[in-house]
Motif scaffolding. Structure first.
Motif, PDB file in Angstrom:
ATOM      1  N   THR A  28      -1.605  -2.956  12.689  1.00 44.31           N
ATOM      2  CA  THR A  28      -1.119  -2.666  11.188  1.00 44.31           C
ATOM      3  C   THR A  28       0.359  -2.173  11.572  1.00 44.31           C
ATOM      4  O   THR A  28       0.782  -1.378  12.384  1.00 44.31           O
ATOM      5  CB  THR A  28      -1.894  -1.652  10.559  1.00 44.31           C
ATOM      6  OG1 THR A  28      -3.478  -2.108  10.625  1.00 44.31           O
ATOM      7  CG2 THR A  28      -1.562  -1.418   9.231  1.00 44.31           C
ATOM      8  N   SER A  30       1.907  -0.852   8.502  1.00 48.67           N
ATOM      9  CA  SER A  30       2.235  -0.515   7.310  1.00 48.67           C
ATOM     10  C   SER A  30       3.462   0.887   7.483  1.00 48.67           C
ATOM     11  O   SER A  30       4.004   1.166   6.546  1.00 48.67           O
ATOM     12  CB  SER A  30       0.853  -0.030   6.765  1.00 48.67           C
ATOM     13  OG  SER A  30       0.222   1.155   7.544  1.00 48.67           O
ATOM     14  N   ASN A  74       1.079  -4.217   2.231  1.00 43.84           N
ATOM     15  CA  ASN A  74       0.339  -3.617   3.329  1.00 43.84           C
ATOM     16  C   ASN A  74      -0.959  -3.764   3.502  1.00 43.84           C
ATOM     17  O   ASN A  74      -1.486  -3.875   4.758  1.00 43.84           O
ATOM     18  CB  ASN A  74       0.875  -2.108   3.456  1.00 43.84           C
ATOM     19  CG  ASN A  74       2.219  -1.765   3.655  1.00 43.84           C
ATOM     20  OD1 ASN A  74       3.074  -2.568   4.048  1.00 43.84           O
ATOM     21  ND2 ASN A  74       2.711  -0.490   3.034  1.00 43.84           N
ATOM     22  N   ASN A  77      -0.861  -6.741   5.468  1.00 41.95           N
ATOM     23  CA  ASN A  77       0.111  -6.997   6.783  1.00 41.95           C
ATOM     24  C   ASN A  77       1.046  -7.929   6.513  1.00 41.95           C
ATOM     25  O   ASN A  77       1.123  -8.738   7.586  1.00 41.95           O
ATOM     26  CB  ASN A  77      -1.013  -6.815   7.825  1.00 41.95           C
ATOM     27  CG  ASN A  77      -0.579  -5.893   8.886  1.00 41.95           C
ATOM     28  OD1 ASN A  77       0.484  -4.928   8.703  1.00 41.95           O
ATOM     29  ND2 ASN A  77      -0.666  -6.367  10.051  1.00 41.95           N
TER      30      ASN A  77
END
Length: 124
Positions: A28, A30, A74, A77
């Protein structure tokens, strides 16, 4: 393994629009700034746009300011580059990249992860 996959490139007439997408997998991102670069034949890779992590601050090269918009999702992704009022000089391979921290960055060395690129060709 981290993988970035760009899509959305193609051939468009001057004045037209394209929307590039970059889907990240493997982890991830974010909390990472992300960006777009481009490279035309015979030229060095140049910065196009960048976006920071959670507060989504953005920064653009002067050559695309007012025409391009970078955004991120986010939850997916994924980052995007909306390109409007395209010009022949925008023709290049466009690369997405993930930065090493949470801010936005303008230099290639600040991005440890890169996609394979997608071709954008703008005809006059």
């Amino acid at each position: 393994q981290v993988q970035l996959v760009e899509s959305g490139g193609g051939l468009v007439q001057a004045g037209g629009s394209l929307r590039l997408s970059c889907a990240a997998s493997g982890r991830t991102f974010s909390r990472n700034g992300m960006g777009w670069f481009r490279q035309a034949p015979g030229k060095e890779r140049e910065f196009v746009a960048a976006i920071s992590s959670t507060v989504s601050r953005t920064y653009y090269a002067d050559s695309v300011k007012g025409r391009f918009t970078i955004s991120r999702d986010n939850a997916k992704n994924t980052i995007y580059l909306q390109m409007n009022s395209l010009k022949p000089e925008d023709t290049a391979v466009y690369y997405c990249a993930v930065g090493g921290g949470s801010s936005y960055y303008t230099q290639p060395y600040e991005y440890p992860y890169w996609g394979q690129g997608t071709q954008v060709t703008v005809s006059s």
